[in-house]
Design an enzyme around this catalytic site. Structure first.
Site: not given
Length: 605
Positions: A20, A51
């Site tokens: 991520e 994100t």
């Protein structure tokens, strides 16, 4: 390729892993992240996720980053929040994701509606993640284009007061709406996670569950992130951390070992097909974890080998009461030729060797980790907290009282300081109180330090057997006429020792720092290492934070009814006040900055 198909086809000797990333807030930080992502891609993650800031606040950077990862051979999962999105923004984001080749979406609710009954929905179709999943699945344009993931909370949702049964029902609704996989919020209680997985399966949910693992970086950032996420922390974990909490290197080493133990136990005792590593845009810990697990896929590239072998890495800490973002930058290992840049030849500022420890708001604007690291894109404010802690301010004096109560530890937070005043700031409490009583509301500060041991419980950071240094600075909101007086005094009496930045919501910025100037205000000296500079103040990072700070004023105002005295006050403050950051370079004299501000000859305060 869709993640559900890749998972179904995965036949490796070990569970898969995904990474991520979040988009840094500055252009140079973003540019340097691309190099870091490329290096980590050599480890062959099954996919990477990007994100999405609350309300689409990072929309362009998120899409640009997703475009880069997708075009460079990494199947990308784009996070997408649905609340506080402007009409049509969801459609626009989905179309842009599709145009970039992105086939995977992590559907999130994002921030709850700000102001509750005073909040005007920007798009009535989207109030919950279930709405977003259902919308995509029912859309002729998007239904077959995307594989959809959703979030789950093994330790419970930080914003919900509902019990586990209700949380499982919410999760079931998201799956029934058409979700294909589940990413979990971070957790550290593995036994609880394994039992939670069993309950999910008993609920009839059969899609892949992918646990999010976030390696510890520093003790302070661990406490903040777990509090924000509502994460359950096992007593044994706290017992392990307490003796080493002041040695950032030992905490980071422990974080690597803990992640390895967690992953091994999860893989052995549950049906998980893989793990999601929340990198915080860092690489050293991730590489070490995968190497120890034997998942690195053979010998690492020499660059990654150099990083993985670095045992005495850079370290830093949270230095201020404000933690809007986590960032720091420093280099302790490097490969490849040095190049001349803005900082000059010979400075170790090549992003290849960086691995950053979270360090409060200020860091190096070049850092790939410069920005918001909240996993699900939350701002951290709520109307309930607003009314309970900050009440109904109607006058400037009411606001002054709120900031004073925080300094005096009578309330735990302000919108700009999500934690109580730090022990370090308590060392300069009388000065901060004097400024605040003057109406200059302090939100960020540090005392001058000349060679404190790195093991000092209040001031220390980094590995043991070192010494840390810092210049005194303070940050506050003030009126334009106060900025005028400050600017004049710096010019007449600063003697080159005082630098400042001042900016307002209209975009004006004043400073006596040169265009390419950078003030290193925190550094450390450790055996066998380069001098480590962990906190840097310069124009780009100040402007980035300045914009965020004024958006906080706007959000605070939104919790009160339109045309109310509270909203008029807060919006007026936002439109009228300036954010000021001032540093004194004499770190030998702990009173240098305060003597300058409070001197009897033409005192500012």
């Amino acid at each position: 390729m869709k993640l559900s198909d890749k998972i179904a086809q995965h036949a490796g000797e070990h569970p898969f892993f995904t990474f991520e990333f979040f988009p840094p807030k500055t252009d140079l930080g973003f540019e340097n992240l691309l190099s870091r992502v490329t290096r980590l891609a050599a480890l062959h993650p099954l996919a990477v996720s990007v994100t999405w800031g609350a309300g689409g606040s990072t929309k362009e950077r998120s899409l640009d980053l997703a475009s880069f990862t997708q075009s460079n051979g990494m199947d990308t999962i784009l996070h997408l929040t649905c609340t506080n999105m402007m009409q049509g923004t969801v459609d626009e984001a989905l179309r842009e994701a599709k145009a970039r080749g992105v086939e995977n979406i992590l559907a999130l609710r994002g921030d709850p509606p700000r102001g509750e009954e005073y909040w005007i929905p920007t798009d009535s179709r989207f109030s919950h993640a279930t709405d977003l999943v259902r919308y995509i699945r029912s859309s002729p344009e998007f239904s077959s284009e995307f594989c959809i993931g959703v979030a789950a909370y093994p330790d419970g949702h930080a914003d919900h007061e509902t019990g586990e049964v209700d949380e499982l029902e919410y999760l079931k609704q998201k799956i029934n709406a058409g979700a294909d996989f589940i990413f979990t919020q971070l957790f550290y209680d593995v036994n609880n996670f394994i039992e939670w997985v069993k309950k999910v399966r008993q609920k009839g949910i059969t899609v892949p569950i992918i646990p999010s693992i976030m390696p510890l970086q520093t003790y302070a950032s661990f406490l903040r992130m777990t509090k924000l996420a509502g994460t359950r922390v096992p007593p044994s974990l706290m017992e392990d951390l307490m003796p080493i909490r002041h040695d950032d290197q030992l905490v980071k080493d422990y974080g690597v070992d803990l992640a390895i133990r967690m992953i091994r136990k999860i893989a052995a005792e549950s049906d998980i097909p893989g793990v999601h590593l929340s990198t915080l845009n860092l690489e050293v810990s991730v590489i070490r974890i995968l190497e120890e697990l034997g998942w690195a896929g053979g010998p690492l590239h020499p660059t990654n080998r150099l990083i993985a072998d670095t045992t005495q890495e850079s370290a830093s800490r949270v230095i201020t009461p404000h933690c809007a973002t986590d960032s720091a930058a420093t280099i302790l290992a490097m490969s490849g030729p040095q190049t001349e840049g803005e900082a000059g030849k010979g400075e170790l500022n090549n992003a290849v060797g960086w691995d950053d420890f979270p360090n409060g708001r200020f860091g190096d604007f070049k850092s790939p980790a410069y920005g918001n690291t909240d996993q699900w894109g939350s701002t951290g404010l709520s109307r309930k907290q607003t009314l309970e802690q900050w009440g109904n301010p109607k006058t400037v004096d009411d606001l002054t009282q709120i900031f004073l109560l925080h300094l005096q530890s009578k309330i735990a937070t302000t919108p700009f300081s999500p934690t109580p005043l730090s022990p370090e700031s308590l060392m300069i409490f009388p000065h901060l109180e004097k400024l605040t009583r003057r109406g200059w509301w302090t939100i960020c500060s540090q005392p001058a330090v000349n060679g404190a041991p790195s093991t000092d419980e209040v001031l220390g950071w980094g590995p043991g057997d070192g010494y840390v240094y810092q210049k005194c600075f303070v940050e506050f909101f003030a009126e334009r006429e106060d900025v005028d007086k400050l600017e004049q005094k710096v010019a007449e009496a600063g003697n080159g020792w005082v630098h400042y930045f001042a900016g307002n919501v209209q975009g004006e910025c004043r400073t006596n720092v040169s265009e390419d100037g950078r003030n290193a205000v925190t550094w450390g000296v450790f055996p066998g290492q380069e001098v480590v500079q962990t906190t840097i103040i310069e124009k780009e990072s100040f402007i980035t934070w300045k914009d965020e700070a004024f958006s906080i004023w706007a959000e605070w105002a939104s919790f009160y009814p339109p045309d109310s005295p509270e909203r008029q006050l807060l919006e007026g403050i936002r439109n009228r006040r300036w954010l000021v950051s001032i540093v004194h370079h004499d770190y030998i004299d702990p009173d240098a900055l305060w003597t300058f501000l409070f001197s009897k000859e033409e005192p500012l305060v």
